[in-house]
Design a protein around this motif. Structure first.
Motif, PDB file in Angstrom:
ATOM      1  N   PHE A 470      -6.064   2.741  -7.144  1.00  0.00           N
ATOM      2  CA  PHE A 470      -6.441   2.401  -8.511  1.00  0.00           C
ATOM      3  C   PHE A 470      -7.935   2.551  -8.759  1.00  0.00           C
ATOM      4  CE2 PHE A 470      -7.622  -0.604 -11.864  1.00  0.00           C
ATOM      5  CZ  PHE A 470      -6.696  -0.312 -12.851  1.00  0.00           C
ATOM      6  N   LEU A 471      -8.741   1.984  -7.912  1.00  0.00           N
ATOM      7  CA  LEU A 471     -10.178   1.990  -8.154  1.00  0.00           C
ATOM      8  C   LEU A 471     -10.767   3.395  -8.126  1.00  0.00           C
ATOM      9  CD1 LEU A 471     -11.501  -1.146  -6.248  1.00  0.00           C
ATOM     10  CD2 LEU A 471     -11.713  -0.655  -8.681  1.00  0.00           C
ATOM     11  N   ARG A 472     -10.163   4.284  -7.367  1.00  0.00           N
ATOM     12  CA  ARG A 472     -10.663   5.649  -7.282  1.00  0.00           C
ATOM     13  C   ARG A 472     -10.131   6.512  -8.420  1.00  0.00           C
ATOM     14  NH1 ARG A 472     -15.159   7.974  -5.877  1.00  0.00           N
ATOM     15  NH2 ARG A 472     -15.072   9.482  -4.173  1.00  0.00           N
ATOM     16  N   ALA A 473      -8.989   6.138  -8.974  1.00  0.00           N
ATOM     17  CA  ALA A 473      -8.348   6.958 -10.000  1.00  0.00           C
ATOM     18  C   ALA A 473      -8.832   6.651 -11.406  1.00  0.00           C
ATOM     19  CB  ALA A 473      -6.832   6.777  -9.929  1.00  0.00           C
ATOM     20  N   VAL A 474      -9.334   5.446 -11.635  1.00  0.00           N
ATOM     21  CA  VAL A 474      -9.649   5.028 -13.007  1.00  0.00           C
ATOM     22  C   VAL A 474     -11.012   5.555 -13.445  1.00  0.00           C
ATOM     23  CG1 VAL A 474      -8.237   2.957 -12.861  1.00  0.00           C
ATOM     24  CG2 VAL A 474     -10.673   2.846 -12.231  1.00  0.00           C
ATOM     25  N   LEU A 497      -5.030   3.936   4.434  1.00  0.00           N
ATOM     26  CA  LEU A 497      -6.235   3.319   3.893  1.00  0.00           C
ATOM     27  C   LEU A 497      -6.867   4.223   2.841  1.00  0.00           C
ATOM     28  CD1 LEU A 497      -8.266   0.924   4.248  1.00  0.00           C
ATOM     29  CD2 LEU A 497      -9.481   2.380   5.892  1.00  0.00           C
ATOM     30  N   ASN A 498      -7.323   3.629   1.732  1.00  0.00           N
ATOM     31  CA  ASN A 498      -8.109   4.379   0.762  1.00  0.00           C
ATOM     32  C   ASN A 498      -9.222   3.500   0.206  1.00  0.00           C
ATOM     33  OD1 ASN A 498      -7.162   2.970  -1.667  1.00  0.00           O
ATOM     34  ND2 ASN A 498      -5.227   4.078  -1.412  1.00  0.00           N
ATOM     35  N   ARG A 499     -10.073   4.099  -0.622  1.00  0.00           N
ATOM     36  CA  ARG A 499     -11.265   3.394  -1.086  1.00  0.00           C
ATOM     37  C   ARG A 499     -10.922   2.138  -1.870  1.00  0.00           C
ATOM     38  NH1 ARG A 499     -16.647   4.041  -1.470  1.00  0.00           N
ATOM     39  NH2 ARG A 499     -17.706   3.089  -3.244  1.00  0.00           N
ATOM     40  N   GLY A 500      -9.816   2.160  -2.602  1.00  0.00           N
ATOM     41  CA  GLY A 500      -9.436   1.000  -3.375  1.00  0.00           C
ATOM     42  C   GLY A 500      -9.193  -0.242  -2.543  1.00  0.00           C
ATOM     43  N   HIS A 501      -8.919  -0.067  -1.250  1.00  0.00           N
ATOM     44  CA  HIS A 501      -8.659  -1.206  -0.370  1.00  0.00           C
ATOM     45  C   HIS A 501      -9.942  -1.853   0.138  1.00  0.00           C
ATOM     46  CE1 HIS A 501      -4.871   1.326   0.711  1.00  0.00           C
ATOM     47  NE2 HIS A 501      -4.733   0.709  -0.452  1.00  0.00           N
ATOM     48  N   LEU A 502     -11.081  -1.238  -0.143  1.00  0.00           N
ATOM     49  CA  LEU A 502     -12.351  -1.709   0.422  1.00  0.00           C
ATOM     50  C   LEU A 502     -13.075  -2.689  -0.487  1.00  0.00           C
ATOM     51  CD1 LEU A 502     -13.633   1.699   1.831  1.00  0.00           C
ATOM     52  CD2 LEU A 502     -12.134   0.015   2.915  1.00  0.00           C
ATOM     53  N   PHE A 503     -12.448  -3.013  -1.611  1.00  0.00           N
ATOM     54  CA  PHE A 503     -12.988  -3.994  -2.543  1.00  0.00           C
ATOM     55  C   PHE A 503     -11.931  -5.073  -2.711  1.00  0.00           C
ATOM     56  CE2 PHE A 503     -15.057  -0.021  -3.229  1.00  0.00           C
ATOM     57  CZ  PHE A 503     -16.393  -0.354  -3.463  1.00  0.00           C
ATOM     58  N   CYS A 504     -12.314  -6.318  -2.508  1.00  0.00           N
ATOM     59  CA  CYS A 504     -11.329  -7.392  -2.373  1.00  0.00           C
ATOM     60  C   CYS A 504     -11.631  -8.562  -3.307  1.00  0.00           C
ATOM     61  CB  CYS A 504     -11.318  -7.911  -0.932  1.00  0.00           C
ATOM     62  SG  CYS A 504     -10.863  -6.648   0.279  1.00  0.00           S
ATOM     63  N   PHE A 660      -3.790  16.039  -3.495  1.00  0.00           N
ATOM     64  CA  PHE A 660      -2.792  15.620  -4.469  1.00  0.00           C
ATOM     65  C   PHE A 660      -3.268  14.302  -5.042  1.00  0.00           C
ATOM     66  CE2 PHE A 660       1.052  13.312  -5.770  1.00  0.00           C
ATOM     67  CZ  PHE A 660       1.539  14.222  -6.698  1.00  0.00           C
ATOM     68  N   ASN A 661      -3.513  14.288  -6.350  1.00  0.00           N
ATOM     69  CA  ASN A 661      -4.105  13.118  -6.990  1.00  0.00           C
ATOM     70  C   ASN A 661      -5.374  12.716  -6.236  1.00  0.00           C
ATOM     71  OD1 ASN A 661      -2.094  13.245  -8.871  1.00  0.00           O
ATOM     72  ND2 ASN A 661      -0.885  11.582  -8.030  1.00  0.00           N
ATOM     73  N   THR A 662      -5.518  11.472  -5.809  1.00  0.00           N
ATOM     74  CA  THR A 662      -6.749  11.073  -5.117  1.00  0.00           C
ATOM     75  C   THR A 662      -6.703  11.365  -3.624  1.00  0.00           C
ATOM     76  OG1 THR A 662      -5.899   8.829  -4.778  1.00  0.00           O
ATOM     77  CG2 THR A 662      -7.219   9.209  -6.769  1.00  0.00           C
ATOM     78  N   THR A 663      -5.573  11.855  -3.120  1.00  0.00           N
ATOM     79  CA  THR A 663      -5.455  12.140  -1.689  1.00  0.00           C
ATOM     80  C   THR A 663      -6.026  13.516  -1.391  1.00  0.00           C
ATOM     81  OG1 THR A 663      -3.483  10.761  -1.465  1.00  0.00           O
ATOM     82  CG2 THR A 663      -3.855  12.415   0.236  1.00  0.00           C
ATOM     83  N   VAL A 664      -7.056  13.569  -0.573  1.00  0.00           N
ATOM     84  CA  VAL A 664      -7.727  14.817  -0.216  1.00  0.00           C
ATOM     85  C   VAL A 664      -7.294  15.204   1.192  1.00  0.00           C
ATOM     86  CG1 VAL A 664      -9.955  15.948   0.127  1.00  0.00           C
ATOM     87  CG2 VAL A 664      -9.675  14.268  -1.715  1.00  0.00           C
TER      88      VAL A 664
END
Length: 762
Positions: A470-474, A497-504, A660-664
């Protein structure tokens, strides 16, 4: 255990003039297979076939009679991504603080591998630490019970099955929240809103068999080679039988120019490609409304002339007579001058007329479109203009014709079908009330843009993410990241794991789930799930691969675990029984949505899927505004929503064919000739000269916005490219921070990522 990635990569930028597919496709798959240390042949041969699993990547339909290999380059990469031998286990998280991981790239984060354990965020150490499932569910439930339901968000990415999606939507509503945004809000919400008013159906009207009967194909803003490569088989078949394919797209994309079929020994040995587009028109970004107006104008005026000459009509007047709004629309088209159309589209009258003549001569025509149409300020109006063009010749509701929006994620359309929506009118609330004995919320919930606005106002108390990044896509990502930690609760359900998981949030959990490729063993044995493709066909999916970790739970089981912990017991909802046998969930779906899912379990394994009925496909427009199909006059010729200026460019955010989408999946955008780098700015050579820039020079982009906030992206490499003057291209999601939250489609709130006003700063 993965360690800090090495940043060194060989950068190479060289124009690409080859085809889509071919040996390049096979080499790209082999590279990812090597990176992920996996040999996937058995799984790939089960992909998108009856009795196998449905691709976790795009939503292109699965044929009843599949090819030997019914997967594409990006579909294979998605499978390899999930089958990786790499693991992001507790040892990995013990070695890395989240602050450190925020410096990693999107690619490197996912390269850490599959998540293996439920994890809790420990603020003191700034690390994820392992926890028990029961502990996670209890803490999540306890936190949810302290929050205001209307301030808690239940987001879905588009990957979860129909069964899980139904359960998730029910959990949210029983909790008291209508905040059910999904990834469709960010891509095809303009389709759902636009089509509904024009023809009464929020989804496309085409099925796979229509491509066998069509006489012409028109493409607007859809990159088939990167985003839905299996579609190339159908396009190749059309091209070989002489069907004209007319493309309107700002960039020349390899998949719409020529294709070498990897399953054709002759093509692979000779390299002889099939030409795809018979006409290719590079309109300006945001110029679709002008082009569509020009096409309609040419047809209407040709019909006027035919009537004067006593010649056969160009338009289907019998069909038009059953529609509303033709008179004002025809007047608008006749009165709009060609100079204005040419100026706003970037194309000549002659080019538009040549395309219109193809449409006029085709008895049946399909219009295919993607986010190049929907992600503009007037994206909804562009969708309605596509409907206007179809209605002129009755190209809705008969074989070989119709609207074909190409959806992104593998079940994004299906999630909306079974209740994941913030719009109460799209869910059967009275039926749910009767089935389960609770009062669903009736007010409108928050869509994705409204969630972002709520976060910026500190009005969101909790966020649960069923997949996604979510955080990377918005839009406005850096601003949203900065306020994310204000929330009391954040829960992320994911495979990697993606960047959105690094903010809590203050309480935060990262919960690992099974992939659709993996065997899902429950109380009654191995389970089957279902998904809906872009053409409203429902498919069964069966995973057979051993799970990446014995501690993984299915998405359905995770949803049920949270529900049992957060909600009071309800004798009408047996979460445990549903998890033990997904067929019981399908029975519930059939009761809630009988118009689409009658005999759901009995029809589930039908080859090619069973089709969810579509009224507009049957020429029943009773669900449209006024009960008829509608011609709707656009409010402008430019879809951008901002005024042109000599130093303001139209930025399009783009995906490479290695993502694909945010997955590189890697740094190889083969079709654009870019290797080893993503910090690239595609720009017309004349604009490079006009700005006094040089190829390879590093520049910045700054957003032009009325809110006075600075949005800037630095370090982009100037790269000359065949792109219309005044337009720029740069990669998504890296440049999402340039998109203001408020820069979105009118009516649908889809972020306007295909025309972002920016300046180039040297």
């Amino acid at each position: 255990m993965p360690t800090k990635p090495k940043p060194s990569r060989r950068v190479r930028i060289k124009p690409y003039d080859g085809p889509a597919g071919g040996w390049g496709s096979l080499k790209s798959i082999a590279r990812v297979a090597s990176d992920e240390e996996v040999l996937p042949a058995g799984e790939l041969l089960r992909q998108n076939k009856t009795g196998g699993f449905m691709c976790v990547s795009c939503a292109w339909p699965k044929p009843a009679k599949p090819h030997l290999a019914e997967f594409c380059e990006n579909g294979a990469k998605a499978t390899l991504w999930d089958l990786t031998r790499r693991r992001a286990d507790p040892e990995f998280f013990a070695a890395h603080r989240l602050a450190e991981l925020r410096d990693w790239s999107d690619y490197d984060l996912e390269q850490a591998g599959r998540l293996t354990h439920p994890m809790r965020y420990d603020v003191a150490s700034d690390r994820y630490v392992p926890c028990a499932w029961d502990e996670a569910f209890a803490a999540i439930g306890a936190s949810l019970r302290t929050l205001e339901p209307k301030k808690v968000v239940f987001y879905a990415s588009g990957r979860a099955s129909l069964e899980t999606s139904y359960m998730y939507a029910l959990l949210a509503r029983m909790y008291g929240s209508q905040n059910l945004p999904d990834s469709s809000n960010m891509c095809h919400e303009s389709t759902s809103v636009g089509l509904k008013k024009s023809i009464g159906s929020p989804v496309g009207t085409v099925v796979l068999e229509d491509f066998e009967q069509t006489d012409a194909l028109f493409f607007f803003g859809q990159n088939v080679g990167s985003n839905s490569p299996r579609f190339l088989h159908d396009l190749q078949a059309c091209a070989r039988r002489g069907v004209p394919i007319v493309t309107f797209n700002p960039l020349r994309e390899a998949g719409l120019e020529k294709f070498v079929n990897p399953q054709s020994p002759f093509q692979m040995l000779t390299g002889k490609a099939t030409p795809i587009s018979s006409q290719y028109h590079q309109l300006k970004a945001g110029g679709d409304l002008a082009v569509l107006t020009g096409l309609c104008k040419h047809l209407i005026e040709a019909d006027d002339q035919a009537r004067l000459n006593g010649a056969p009509p160009v338009l289907d007047h019998g069909f038009i007579a059953a529609c509303d709004g033709y008179g004002p629309f025809a007047t608008f088209c006749r009165q709009t001058g060609w100079k204005s159309i040419e100026a706003e589209s970037g194309l000549s009258q002659a080019d538009i007329a040549a395309a219109a003549e193809v449409y006029a001569k085709a008895e049946r025509a399909i219009i295919v479109y993607g986010m190049g149409v929907t992600q503009h300020h007037l994206g909804v109006e562009a969708v309605r203009m596509i409907c206007n063009l179809l209605l002129l010749r009755g190209n809705v509701g008969r074989p070989g014709s119709g609207a074909c929006p190409v959806r992104g994620h593998s079940n994004v359309q299906g999630q909306r079908t079974v209740g994941i929506t913030e719009k109460p009118e799209l869910a059967p609330l009275d039926v749910l009330r009767a089935m389960y004995g609770f009062e669903p919320p009736r007010e409108k919930g928050l869509n994705t843009v409204e969630v972002c606005e709520g976060l910026l106002k500190n009005e969101i108390q909790g966020f649960i993410g069923l997949g996604g990044n979510f955080l990377r896509a918005v839009p406005d990502g850096p601003r949203i990241e900065a306020v994310w930690g204000q929330q009391a609760l954040t829960v992320q359900i994911a495979t990697k794991l993606n960047r959105g998981h690094l903010f809590c949030g203050k309480v935060a959990y990262l919960l690992p789930c099974l992939s659709r490729i993996e065997r899902d063993d429950q109380a009654t044995g191995p389970q089957t799930v279902s998904v809906e493709d872009s053409t409203s066909c429902i498919h069964a999916s069966v995973g057979e691969r051993a799970p990446a970790s014995p501690l993984l739970m299915s998405e359905a089981a995770i949803v049920a675990g949270m529900a049992k912990a957060a909600l009071p017991p309800n004798p009408k909802v047996d979460w445990d029984a549903w998890v033990g046998d997904y067929a019981l969930v399908r029975d519930e779906i059939a009761v809630a949505y009988p118009q689409w899912f009658k005999d759901f379990n009995a029809r589930l394994r039908q080859p090619g899927g069973f089709h969810r009925p579509n009224k507009a496909r049957m020429r029943d427009f009773s669900d449209a505004e006024g009960g008829k199909a509608n011609f709707i006059v656009p409010s402008a010729l430019s879809a951008t929503g901002f005024e042109d200026a000599h130093d303001v460019f139209r930025l399009m955010t783009l995906r490479s064919n290695d993502q694909f989408n945010t997955t590189v999946y890697g740094y190889e955008d083969r079709f654009r000739g870019v290797s080893g780098v993503r910090d690239v700015l595609f720009i017309n050579p004349a604009d490079i000269e006009r700005l006094g820039l040089a190829e390879g020079q590093r520049v910045s982009l700054a957003t032009v916005a009325a809110d006075g906030l600075e949005r800037r992206h630095d370090g982009l490499r100037v790269t000359p490219y065949d792109i219309p003057a005044g337009c720029l291209g740069a990669y998504y999601p890296e440049c999402n921070g340039l998109i203001p939250v408020g820069h979105h489609a009118r009516e649908s709130h889809t972020p306007a990522a295909k025309t972002v006003p920016v300046r180039v700063i040297a």
